[in-house]
Write an enzyme that holds these catalytic residues in place. Structure first.
Site, short mmCIF file in Angstrom:
data_model
loop_
_atom_site.label_atom_id
_atom_site.label_comp_id
_atom_site.label_asym_id
_atom_site.label_seq_id
_atom_site.Cartn_x
_atom_site.Cartn_y
_atom_site.Cartn_z
N THR A 1 0.94 -1.17 -0.06
CA THR A 1 -0.06 -0.06 0.13
C THR A 1 0.70 1.21 -0.08
O THR A 1 1.94 1.27 0.41
CB THR A 1 -0.91 -0.18 1.24
OG1 THR A 1 -1.77 -1.04 1.08
CG2 THR A 1 -1.61 1.24 1.52
N VAL B 1 -13.02 -5.16 1.78
CA VAL B 1 -12.48 -3.75 1.95
C VAL B 1 -11.84 -3.71 3.18
O VAL B 1 -12.20 -4.41 4.13
CB VAL B 1 -13.82 -2.59 2.25
CG1 VAL B 1 -13.06 -1.21 2.38
CG2 VAL B 1 -14.58 -2.66 0.82
N1 ASP Z 1 -3.89 -2.50 4.54
C1 ASP Z 1 -4.12 -2.85 3.30
C2 ASP Z 1 -5.40 -3.73 3.26
O1 ASP Z 1 -5.65 -4.33 4.22
C3 ASP Z 1 -2.99 -3.80 2.61
C4 ASP Z 1 -1.73 -3.27 2.80
O2 ASP Z 1 -1.44 -2.45 3.54
O3 ASP Z 1 -0.81 -3.37 1.66
O4 ASP Z 1 -6.33 -3.43 2.23
#
Ligand code: ASP
Length: 350
Positions: free
Chosen positions: A215, A244
């Site tokens: 992310t 989500v």
């Molecule tokens: N936090 C993000 C999610 O759960 C994933 C990530 O941080 O790569 O969608």
């Protein structure tokens, strides 16, 4: 000076301390992340390591150009995140992970600390820059969160660039999906329409044997003392049923509040970060007197105790960024009016 000081004696101490804070702290400051996870020196070749550092530097350059010319923290975090959304190295925009059905469904959020306005989107499939859609929700709709085809339609209606879903395709993420579904004994979907032929994309990204989130996010303080945060993601590989994560949940993956003195963007196991209300809790800790670093670390430890790994970037009103993680690495960087840009990947880097 970030507040207007009158001549009233009663305000002297406050004005003095504000002026002092400005003397010792930067006028503006920006921190970014490109995801946390099991990222070890042995898992990146020197070329891959250099490619990530260059991408992080580019995002810092984009955001700091805004802040340096007197632009807002909100514009800066959007500029930095948009650049990473376009970069196939990161799990956001182009380069996002695939759902079990073989689609890219994109989530993003922004929050303006000075007035607590916020916007978020989930499950976008055609909007090139999800963070721009989140901002449009905040500024051009009466709502805070829009999802799915309605969110894409809204983004199109306010003039945001729409792309064919194949635009987001990367071979590396597709192979990551194939691997995950194979291991889970689930069916492999058709390669998406518009995807390049197998082998057509040159890959600079690491192989898929490491656990990593990817992310992207940014937090900033501008020269008027405003804080802002933005986060964008493709979520989790092989997600199903309209899943989500924490990113577009205001208070979980993203939060900013000048009143609390914080801006936060998170990356990690979304299900746990939602349950821990990571970003809001960090701000509450800071409002209660904790230092940004201590607040980030304590919250990441709490999420870890629940079972969620990941990291956060935190910006305080003093313009000093903090990074905390429970993983062996987090792609990250920072720059301010007083400190040159620096980028880091592994947990033990300064
Ligand atoms: N936090 C993000 C999610 O759960 C994933 C990530 O941080 O790569 O969608």
């Amino acid at each position: 000076m970030r507040i207007a000081c009158s001549g009233l004696i009663a305000l002297f101490a406050l004005c003095f301390s504000s002026a002092h804070a400005q003397d010792v702290g930067p006028q503006w400051s920006l921190a970014i992340h490109g995801g946390a996870g099991v990222i070890e020196r042995s898992s990146l070749t020197p070329e891959q390591d250099a490619a990530y550092r260059a991408a992080l530097q580019g995002a810092l350059d984009a955001g700091s150009a805004v802040l340096e010319s007197g632009g807002s923290a909100l514009d800066a975090v959007q500029a930095a995140v948009q650049l990473m959304e376009d970069d196939p190295l990161f799990n956001a925009g182009r380069g996002a992970v695939f759902t079990a059905a073989g689609r890219n469904e994109l989530d993003a959020a922004v929050m303006n600390g000075s007035d607590l306005t916020a916007g978020s989107v989930a499950g976008l499939t055609t909007t090139r820059h999800p963070v721009a859609a989140a901002r449009a929700v905040m500024e051009r709709s009466p709502h805070v969160m829009l999802i799915g085809s309605g969110a894409d339609a809204f983004a199109a209606s306010v003039g945001l660039e729409q792309v064919d879903p194949g635009f987001f395709f990367t071979e590396r993420r597709w192979q990551g999906l194939v691997k995950a579904l194979t291991e889970a004994g689930q069916p492999i979907p058709e390669r998406p329409a518009g995807a390049p032929l197998p082998g057509a994309q040159a890959e600079v990204a690491p192989p898929l044997n490491e656990k990593k989130f990817g992310t992207v996010g940014a937090v900033a303080l501008d020269n008027q003392g405003r804080l802002a945060a933005a986060t964008s993601t493709g979520g989790m590989t092989a997600k199903r049923w309209g899943r989500v994560g924490d990113v577009p949940i205001i208070g979980a993956g993203t939060y900013a509040s000048n009143a609390d003195g914080c801006a936060v963007s998170a990356t990690g196991d979304g299900e746990y970060f939602i349950r821990a209300t990571v970003a809001r809790d960090i701000c509450a800790r800071i409002a209660g007197g904790a230092a940004t670093q201590a607040a980030g670390q304590a919250e990441i430890a709490d999420a870890d105790r629940l079972g969620g790994k990941g990291g956060v970037i935190v910006m305080g009103l003093d313009g000093r960024p903090a990074f905390a993680m429970s993983t062996s690495g987090m792609y990250r960087g920072a720059v301010s009016s007083t400190d040159p840009a620096r980028v880091a990947i592994y947990a033990d880097e300064p």
